[in-house]
Design a protein around this motif. Structure first.
Motif, PDB file in Angstrom:
ATOM      1  N   PHE A   1       1.085  -1.411   0.039  1.00 23.34           N
ATOM      2  CA  PHE A   1       0.474   0.348   0.330  1.00 23.34           C
ATOM      3  C   PHE A   1       0.930   1.417   0.122  1.00 23.34           C
ATOM      4  O   PHE A   1       0.681   1.695  -0.972  1.00 23.34           O
ATOM      5  N   PHE A   2       1.871   1.922   0.621  1.00 15.67           N
ATOM      6  CA  PHE A   2       2.513   2.643   1.015  1.00 15.67           C
ATOM      7  C   PHE A   2       3.489   3.246   0.010  1.00 15.67           C
ATOM      8  O   PHE A   2       3.790   3.648  -0.763  1.00 15.67           O
ATOM      9  N   GLY A   3       4.193   1.593  -1.088  1.00 15.66           N
ATOM     10  CA  GLY A   3       4.725   2.116  -1.758  1.00 15.66           C
ATOM     11  C   GLY A   3       4.065   2.272  -3.401  1.00 15.66           C
ATOM     12  O   GLY A   3       4.309   4.074  -3.501  1.00 15.66           O
ATOM     13  N   LYS A   4       3.103   1.572  -3.299  1.00 19.69           N
ATOM     14  CA  LYS A   4       1.438   2.320  -4.442  1.00 19.69           C
ATOM     15  C   LYS A   4       0.737   4.087  -3.955  1.00 19.69           C
ATOM     16  O   LYS A   4       1.304   5.212  -4.659  1.00 19.69           O
ATOM     17  N   TRP A   5       1.457   4.185  -2.621  1.00 21.83           N
ATOM     18  CA  TRP A   5       0.867   5.788  -2.387  1.00 21.83           C
ATOM     19  C   TRP A   5       1.791   6.396  -2.676  1.00 21.83           C
ATOM     20  O   TRP A   5       1.488   7.268  -3.047  1.00 21.83           O
ATOM     21  N   TYR A   6       3.306   5.927  -2.272  1.00 24.29           N
ATOM     22  CA  TYR A   6       3.779   7.347  -2.860  1.00 24.29           C
ATOM     23  C   TYR A   6       4.125   7.203  -4.575  1.00 24.29           C
ATOM     24  O   TYR A   6       4.278   8.355  -4.262  1.00 24.29           O
ATOM     25  N   ILE A   7       3.818   6.326  -4.725  1.00 21.48           N
ATOM     26  CA  ILE A   7       4.035   6.819  -6.122  1.00 21.48           C
ATOM     27  C   ILE A   7       3.078   7.423  -6.860  1.00 21.48           C
ATOM     28  O   ILE A   7       3.691   7.829  -7.320  1.00 21.48           O
ATOM     29  N   ILE A   8       2.044   7.202  -6.536  1.00 19.55           N
ATOM     30  CA  ILE A   8       0.659   8.110  -6.635  1.00 19.55           C
ATOM     31  C   ILE A   8       1.116   9.693  -6.770  1.00 19.55           C
ATOM     32  O   ILE A   8       1.477  10.690  -7.716  1.00 19.55           O
ATOM     33  N   LEU A   9       1.103   9.572  -5.749  1.00 15.82           N
ATOM     34  CA  LEU A   9       1.804  10.495  -4.735  1.00 15.82           C
ATOM     35  C   LEU A   9       2.196  11.713  -5.997  1.00 15.82           C
ATOM     36  O   LEU A   9       3.025  12.458  -5.955  1.00 15.82           O
ATOM     37  N   GLY A  10       3.618  10.846  -5.943  1.00 17.07           N
ATOM     38  CA  GLY A  10       4.918  11.344  -6.708  1.00 17.07           C
ATOM     39  C   GLY A  10       4.213  11.634  -8.225  1.00 17.07           C
ATOM     40  O   GLY A  10       4.455  12.618  -8.938  1.00 17.07           O
ATOM     41  N   ALA A  11       3.325  10.680  -8.401  1.00 11.80           N
ATOM     42  CA  ALA A  11       2.468  11.411  -9.972  1.00 11.80           C
ATOM     43  C   ALA A  11       2.052  12.276 -10.106  1.00 11.80           C
ATOM     44  O   ALA A  11       2.222  12.889 -10.611  1.00 11.80           O
ATOM     45  N   LEU A  12       0.975  12.218  -8.885  1.00  9.83           N
ATOM     46  CA  LEU A  12       0.182  13.431  -8.605  1.00  9.83           C
ATOM     47  C   LEU A  12       1.067  15.041  -9.299  1.00  9.83           C
ATOM     48  O   LEU A  12       0.790  15.869  -9.431  1.00  9.83           O
ATOM     49  N   GLU A  13       2.573  14.571  -7.398  1.00 12.06           N
ATOM     50  CA  GLU A  13       3.271  16.128  -7.836  1.00 12.06           C
ATOM     51  C   GLU A  13       3.519  16.230  -9.039  1.00 12.06           C
ATOM     52  O   GLU A  13       4.022  17.880  -9.470  1.00 12.06           O
ATOM     53  N   ALA A  14       3.369  15.231 -10.189  1.00 13.59           N
ATOM     54  CA  ALA A  14       4.467  15.702 -11.043  1.00 13.59           C
ATOM     55  C   ALA A  14       4.120  15.976 -12.402  1.00 13.59           C
ATOM     56  O   ALA A  14       4.282  16.130 -13.762  1.00 13.59           O
TER      57      ALA A  14
END
Lengths: 485, 149
Positions: free
Chosen positions: A394-407
């Motif tokens: 969960f946390f891996g995917k969470w941070y990836i999605i956060l990063g993608a939204l940031e980018a």
């Protein structure tokens, strides 16, 4: 003495591997114990090495005392230091797990020797500080994995041969890319290359070399259009071998891509001439979706897990190619979690076959009531694979999605969410077969597996939860020490 | 089991050539520090001479059994190599840093000479034994890999 730790981490499995034929002459029964001892010592030393790196900064080890850039250099920094304990501990567990599966005698010697060589090759690849050494260790680890896959004989030989052809093609493409870099810059050392390349990025030779390297390593890590060798190789490999290969080999190739992309070429600089990071993250999205979609349609347990692995390599690629710290940390964290989950999945498949002879999804109903331990582990791992909160996934995917939204990269957001839904899909299929299917077998008898199998599966299931609970300090560790610059 | 070659010419030429080939192999191994050559090439040449002598003079099954046991030790060469490197480590230098070799009474240059020669010797042993073992395994299909495990 701490300064010498990198070479000891490599020499332990390597030295034990070259002693193995001699040991087998005198005391054939000691092979397994000594292999586990070497791997345990390697794990211990690499934990020490990592804590040293965290406390005092990266270690640069000049082999034979020749100073880089002329000499060969090994670098252990926050990223490679993080992977070494993972390599050691997963290999140790793999050997422990494989105890009941490996036959006594010659097969056992081959298995342990090749496993040690595989681990030493992978650890060399992780520590290598120049591009050519990555190639050398890539070949060391690849040759031992071809032999490991083929050791079952029969169908496995065909898969191993195909793996050999495609793997060699990947290694040659990588070497070709290294040749282009060398022709343009006259150096192979990563730090040196990173100094010289920024002025040369307009050169077509550098671009071509970089793309060759990406394609070559893409074959090695089974990124989707290049994944053809993986399912057959992992399915036909003996059950003792596939849990060793699945978590380690593709992940370390992915690590090499990260190394080249961020430490040698410099992701942002390259982006000005060719949007390589964005393109790779799109490729990752395709890989995640296609892999999960193919997994959904498999009838064989091991094959389904192999495609699940392909899909998750795509998710990691998406994370590390976002180009911002959040996505990078998420990707690396997901790499650790996914290595644990892949190993656990292949343990489950191997155990189900060992105890009950289950290979296909249609037979899964027989697990119910007979192997509560396996089902329990499968539930925990499924929670992590799908990405339900307390787990590492969960946390891996969470941070990836956060990063993608940031980018602002919405394709990646879609890719992660889509892959999650498809993952949910194939685990629902598995659990439907286990809990709903009526089976015509007789009364349920408890057919539990040997202790070594249960212990390793339980430890990995616990690890995937612990990774989730520890995600905050882990992410901070990655951000502080592993992110370049 | 490999049978003796039935041509007299081959046998006599072999008897003359094999020592020469081996001598040349050792020369290449020793000369490697001053020019082209070294452990790998020297090992290949010595290994080839051993393969050649097997093909010419044959190998009965008693000898073959002994050789199969001997080539179990094909890690010995690598052990020599790693051992030289490990000695440097013990003396406090980096792995394979021959100036740190703990040999008393030698200056740095001679220590480098001895160190690199020992390491090359290890490589040569390993390559020669590997060449031999490939040929033997091809010749004896009953011991082939894949069937064994």
């Amino acid at each position: 003495m701490r300064h010498h730790l990198p070479v000891f981490v490599f020499l332990l499995p390597f030295g034990m591997a070259i002693c193995m034929p001699l040991i087998s002459l005198v005391r054939p029964k000691w092979c397994r114990g000594l292999t586990m001892l070497a791997l345990a010592a390697m794990t211990g030393l690499s934990v020490m090495l990592y804590s040293h790196v965290i406390a005092q900064g990266p270690i640069r080890y000049a082999l034979s005392g020749w100073m880089p850039p002329l000499g060969i250099e090994w670098i252990v920094d926050g990223l490679s230091g993080l992977l070494l304990p993972l390599l050691g501990s997963l290999a140790l567990m793999g050997v422990w797990y494989a105890g009941p599966l490996v036959t006594e005698g010659k097969g056992s010697i081959h298995f342990h020797l090749l496993t040690l060589l595989l681990v030493s090759g992978l650890s060399g690849m992780v520590m290598a500080g120049d591009l050519f050494n990555i190639f050398v260790f890539l070949e060391v680890s690849a040759l031992s994995s071809y032999a490991l896959v083929g050791s079952a004989g029969g169908r496995a030989l065909v898969s191993a041969f195909r793996y050999l052809i495609l793997g060699t093609l990947g290694a040659s493409l990588y070497l070709l890319g290294v040749g282009y870099f060398y022709a343009v810059t006259g150096t192979l050392n990563m730090t040196d290359l990173a100094d010289r390349l920024p002025d040369l990025l307009a050169s077509k030779a550098v671009m071509a070399g970089f793309i060759f390297m990406l394609i070559g390593l893409g074959i090695k890590m089974a990124l989707v259009p290049l994944h053809g060798w993986l399912p057959d190789a992992y399915v036909d490999a003996p059950d003792s071998v596939s849990p060793l290969l699945a978590p380690l080999v593709t992940k370390v190739a992915l690590y090499a891509v990260v190394r080249v992309m961020y430490w040698v070429v410099g992701g942002e600089e390259v982006g000005e001439t060719l949007p390589i990071l964005t393109l790779s993250s799109w490729l990752g999205a395709v890989a995640a979706l296609v892999g999960a979609f193919l997994a959904l349609s498999q009838q064989e347990l091991k094959r389904m897990f192999a495609y699940a692995g392909i899909s998750h390599v795509g998710i990691i690629v998406m994370g590390v190619c976002l180009g911002n710290p959040t996505g990078f940390a998420g990707g690396i964290f997901y790499l650790l979690t996914d290595a644990v989950m892949q190993a656990a999945l292949f343990y489950i498949a191997g155990t189900a076959f060992y105890s009950l002879g289950i290979r296909t999804l249609a037979d899964l109903g027989r697990l119910r009531g007979q192997m509560p331990w396996v089902i329990g582990v499968l539930i925990v791992i499924a929670i992590s694979m799908i990405g339900i909160p307390p787990s590492g996934g969960f946390f891996g995917k969470w941070y990836i999605i956060l990063g993608a939204l940031e980018a602002g990269n919405y394709i990646v957001v879609g890719g992660v969410v889509g892959a999650t839904l498809l993952t949910l899909g194939y685990f629902v299929t598995i659990f439907e077969r286990i809990f709903v299917d009526s089976v015509s077998s007789g009364p349920a008898v408890l057919a539990e597996s040997p202790l070594s199998m249960r212990a390793t599966m339980g430890m990995l299931a616990a690890a995937s939860l612990v990774l989730g609970l520890m995600s905050d300090p882990m992410i901070r560790l990655i951000l502080d020490h592993a992110f370049p610059g | 089991m490999i049978r003796t070659h039935d041509s007299l010419i081959v046998q006599i030429i072999g008897r003359v050539l094999i020592p020469l080939i081996q001598l040349f192999g050792i020369y290449v191994l020793c000369f490697g520090q001053f020019g082209p050559g070294g452990g790998f090439v020297g090992g290949v040449i010595v290994g080839t001479s051993l393969v050649f002598s097997m093909l010419v003079f044959g190998l009965d099954s008693a000898w073959q059994r002994i050789i199969f046991r001997v080539i179990q030790g094909d890690g010995v060469g690598l052990l020599v190599f790693a051992g030289v490197g490990g000695l440097c480590l013990l003396a406090g230098g980096e792995f394979l840093n021959y100036t740190e070799l703990p040999i008393p009474g030698l200056d740095a240059a001679s220590r480098r000479f001895v160190g690199i020669f020992m390491a090359q010797l290890g490589v040569a042993i390993d390559v020669a034994v590997t060449a031999l073992s490939i040929v033997l395994h091809l010749a004896d299909s009953s011991r082939g890999y894949g069937a064994s495990s």
